[in-house]
Design a protein around this motif. Structure first.
Motif, PDB file in Angstrom:
ATOM      1  N   SER A   1      54.976  50.978  22.841  1.00 41.89           N
ATOM      2  CA  SER A   1      56.104  51.167  23.157  1.00 41.89           C
ATOM      3  C   SER A   1      57.083  51.547  22.846  1.00 41.89           C
ATOM      4  CB  SER A   1      56.263  50.166  23.638  1.00 41.89           C
ATOM      5  OG  SER A   1      56.652  49.143  22.736  1.00 41.89           O
ATOM      6  N   ILE A   2      56.378  52.283  21.156  1.00 37.69           N
ATOM      7  CA  ILE A   2      57.832  53.385  20.562  1.00 37.69           C
ATOM      8  C   ILE A   2      58.631  54.173  21.874  1.00 37.69           C
ATOM      9  CG2 ILE A   2      55.944  54.677  19.672  1.00 37.69           C
ATOM     10  CD1 ILE A   2      57.352  54.038  17.105  1.00 37.69           C
ATOM     11  N   THR A   3      60.286  54.160  21.201  1.00 33.89           N
ATOM     12  CA  THR A   3      60.742  55.072  21.971  1.00 33.89           C
ATOM     13  C   THR A   3      60.326  56.686  21.021  1.00 33.89           C
ATOM     14  OG1 THR A   3      62.266  54.806  21.020  1.00 33.89           O
ATOM     15  CG2 THR A   3      61.982  53.815  22.952  1.00 33.89           C
TER      16      THR A   3
ATOM     17  N   SER B   1      56.197  49.908  10.425  1.00 30.03           N
ATOM     18  CA  SER B   1      57.541  49.475  10.049  1.00 30.03           C
ATOM     19  C   SER B   1      57.230  48.415  11.325  1.00 30.03           C
ATOM     20  CB  SER B   1      58.010  50.611  10.690  1.00 30.03           C
ATOM     21  OG  SER B   1      58.375  51.556  11.870  1.00 30.03           O
ATOM     22  N   LEU B   2      56.846  48.509  13.118  1.00 31.23           N
ATOM     23  CA  LEU B   2      56.870  47.773  13.489  1.00 31.23           C
ATOM     24  C   LEU B   2      55.998  46.671  13.649  1.00 31.23           C
ATOM     25  CD1 LEU B   2      55.846  50.553  16.809  1.00 31.23           C
ATOM     26  CD2 LEU B   2      57.954  49.710  15.835  1.00 31.23           C
ATOM     27  N   MET B   3      54.961  47.079  12.643  1.00 27.51           N
ATOM     28  CA  MET B   3      53.486  45.426  12.108  1.00 27.51           C
ATOM     29  C   MET B   3      54.563  44.737  11.322  1.00 27.51           C
ATOM     30  SD  MET B   3      51.683  45.320  14.318  1.00 27.51           S
ATOM     31  CE  MET B   3      52.231  46.110  15.626  1.00 27.51           C
ATOM     32  N   ARG B   4      55.460  45.049  11.009  1.00 26.92           N
ATOM     33  CA  ARG B   4      55.747  44.485   9.393  1.00 26.92           C
ATOM     34  C   ARG B   4      57.821  43.863  10.281  1.00 26.92           C
ATOM     35  NH1 ARG B   4      55.045  48.694   6.003  1.00 26.92           N
ATOM     36  NH2 ARG B   4      57.332  50.147   6.579  1.00 26.92           N
TER      37      ARG B   4
ATOM     38  N   ARG C   1      60.270  56.328  16.795  1.00 25.54           N
ATOM     39  CA  ARG C   1      59.711  57.735  16.396  1.00 25.54           C
ATOM     40  C   ARG C   1      60.094  58.445  15.604  1.00 25.54           C
ATOM     41  NH1 ARG C   1      56.517  58.907  19.991  1.00 25.54           N
ATOM     42  NH2 ARG C   1      55.133  57.030  20.042  1.00 25.54           N
ATOM     43  N   ASN C   2      61.961  59.400  16.098  1.00 20.85           N
ATOM     44  CA  ASN C   2      62.413  60.036  14.960  1.00 20.85           C
ATOM     45  C   ASN C   2      62.927  59.653  13.833  1.00 20.85           C
ATOM     46  OD1 ASN C   2      61.807  62.139  16.879  1.00 20.85           O
ATOM     47  ND2 ASN C   2      63.112  62.270  18.023  1.00 20.85           N
ATOM     48  N   ASN C   3      63.187  57.989  13.844  1.00 18.43           N
ATOM     49  CA  ASN C   3      63.937  57.182  12.949  1.00 18.43           C
ATOM     50  C   ASN C   3      63.010  56.267  11.499  1.00 18.43           C
ATOM     51  OD1 ASN C   3      66.208  58.206  13.832  1.00 18.43           O
ATOM     52  ND2 ASN C   3      66.466  56.037  15.289  1.00 18.43           N
ATOM     53  N   GLY C   4      61.907  57.633  12.162  1.00 15.11           N
ATOM     54  CA  GLY C   4      60.697  56.667  11.012  1.00 15.11           C
ATOM     55  C   GLY C   4      59.957  55.583  11.502  1.00 15.11           C
TER      56      GLY C   4
END
Length: 76
Positions: free
Chosen positions: A47-49, A61-64, A53-56
């Motif tokens: 579901s990442i936009t 990072s999602l799991m953190r 993604r462009n912001n790194g």
């Protein structure tokens, strides 16, 4: 129902759901009847936009982020 009873007698403060997934009737009922409950959404990689993604943002990072959300309930 059993879930509502469990939430009423225990010290549950958060309900976790997945981001971009509609809450079901039980979750909505719990939130209505228990003003102290908070809804926390966990992120999924699918579901990442593009903006994220462009912001790194990536899997790690999602799991953190998800771990930080879960710690709110675990280390209360």
């Amino acid at each position: 129902n059993e879930i509502t009873q469990m939430a009423n007698v225990s010290s549950i403060k958060y309900i976790f759901t997945l981001e971009n997934v509609d809450e079901n009737e039980t979750v909505n009922l719990l939130l209505e009847n228990n003003k102290d409950l908070k809804l926390l959404k966990l992120k999924r990689l699918d579901s990442i936009t593009d903006e994220e993604r462009n912001n790194g943002e990536d899997y790690f990072s999602l799991m953190r982020y998800n771990i930080d959300q879960i710690k709110k309930e675990t280390y209360k």
